[in-house]
Motif scaffolding. Structure first.
Motif, short mmCIF file in Angstrom:
data_model
loop_
_atom_site.label_atom_id
_atom_site.label_comp_id
_atom_site.label_asym_id
_atom_site.label_seq_id
_atom_site.Cartn_x
_atom_site.Cartn_y
_atom_site.Cartn_z
N ALA A 194 -1.00 8.13 1.45
CA ALA A 194 -1.22 6.81 2.05
C ALA A 194 -1.84 5.86 1.03
O ALA A 194 -1.44 4.68 0.96
CB ALA A 194 -2.11 6.92 3.29
N GLU A 195 -2.78 6.33 0.25
CA GLU A 195 -3.40 5.49 -0.78
C GLU A 195 -2.38 5.09 -1.85
O GLU A 195 -2.38 3.95 -2.32
CB GLU A 195 -4.58 6.23 -1.43
CG GLU A 195 -5.76 6.40 -0.51
CD GLU A 195 -6.85 7.30 -1.08
OE1 GLU A 195 -7.92 7.36 -0.47
OE2 GLU A 195 -6.63 7.96 -2.13
N ILE A 196 -1.51 6.03 -2.23
CA ILE A 196 -0.47 5.74 -3.21
C ILE A 196 0.47 4.68 -2.66
O ILE A 196 0.83 3.71 -3.34
CB ILE A 196 0.33 7.02 -3.57
CG1 ILE A 196 -0.54 8.03 -4.31
CG2 ILE A 196 1.60 6.70 -4.34
CD1 ILE A 196 -0.92 7.67 -5.70
N GLU A 197 0.88 4.84 -1.41
CA GLU A 197 1.78 3.87 -0.79
C GLU A 197 1.14 2.49 -0.72
O GLU A 197 1.80 1.48 -0.98
CB GLU A 197 2.21 4.34 0.60
CG GLU A 197 3.37 3.56 1.14
CD GLU A 197 4.11 4.28 2.25
OE1 GLU A 197 5.20 3.80 2.60
OE2 GLU A 197 3.62 5.30 2.77
N ASP A 198 -0.16 2.44 -0.44
CA ASP A 198 -0.87 1.15 -0.41
C ASP A 198 -0.87 0.51 -1.80
O ASP A 198 -0.64 -0.70 -1.93
CB ASP A 198 -2.32 1.34 0.07
CG ASP A 198 -2.41 1.66 1.55
OD1 ASP A 198 -1.42 1.49 2.29
OD2 ASP A 198 -3.50 2.12 1.98
N ALA A 199 -1.14 1.31 -2.84
CA ALA A 199 -1.15 0.78 -4.21
C ALA A 199 0.22 0.25 -4.61
O ALA A 199 0.34 -0.82 -5.22
CB ALA A 199 -1.62 1.86 -5.18
N LEU A 200 1.27 0.99 -4.25
CA LEU A 200 2.63 0.54 -4.59
C LEU A 200 3.04 -0.69 -3.77
O LEU A 200 3.78 -1.54 -4.26
CB LEU A 200 3.62 1.68 -4.42
CG LEU A 200 3.50 2.78 -5.46
CD1 LEU A 200 4.46 3.94 -5.14
CD2 LEU A 200 3.73 2.26 -6.87
N THR A 201 2.53 -0.80 -2.56
CA THR A 201 2.79 -2.00 -1.76
C THR A 201 2.23 -3.23 -2.47
O THR A 201 2.90 -4.28 -2.54
CB THR A 201 2.19 -1.85 -0.34
OG1 THR A 201 2.85 -0.76 0.32
CG2 THR A 201 2.33 -3.12 0.47
#
Length: 168
Positions: free
Chosen positions: A46-53
């Motif tokens: 989830a943190e990775i997805e937030d960073a990529l967003t």
């Protein structure tokens, strides 16, 4: 003699119950560890997805500072058909040039995240949308496969390495 046998049987029954209780406690402990590991992996993803967003939002806004800010200090950008950019200074120049040339409107989907350590993750994504070539005004569909190596820097997930290509 009978008292000794009864005491022995009682002792072995008590021992068997104790072993079963210990096994249940061990199983519960293992289950808690497995659940903790699953929760940790879900949190990391989830943190990775937030960073990529945040990164893809920067692409859509042509925001050099925000795009470069999603990289580690020694980050590397390897775009198709262009020179590799290494470090903040080169990344800034690369993104300035990209955003002068094209205007993007893309979204991404995270297809795979492989957690190597608590602070290193390989991520495979696919993005699609459109791009506008500023010089000609020509608009076209955009589809890319991306590969990111993400690292934690100052307690935030950052892009350490990024490359992409276009599937045919």
């Amino acid at each position: 003699m009978i008292k000794a046998m009864v005491a022995a049987v009682f002792f072995f029954m008590l021992l068997a119950c104790q072993n079963e209780t210990n096994q249940r406690n061990d199983d519960a402990h293992i289950s808690k560890l497995e659940n903790s590991t699953v929760m940790n992996k879900q949190t990391i993803k989830a943190e990775i997805e937030d960073a990529l967003t945040i990164y893809f939002e920067a692409l859509n806004k042509s925001n050099v500072e925000q795009a470069v800010g999603q990289y580690t200090a020694d980050g590397i950008f390897m775009p198709t058909g262009l020179p590799t950019a290494t470090g903040t200074h080169e990344l800034t120049i690369a993104y300035q040039n990209v955003f002068k040339a094209i205007l993007l409107n893309v979204s991404f989907k995270m297809e795979e995240a492989v957690i190597l350590e608590d602070n290193v993750v390989f991520v495979r994504t696919q993005s699609n949308g459109s791009q506008l070539i500023r010089a000609s005004g020509q608009k076209s569909n955009e589809l890319n496969r991306e590969f990111f190596l993400m690292k934690k820097e100052n307690n935030k997930w950052k892009i350490a390495r990024y490359m992409f290509n276009q599937p045919k």
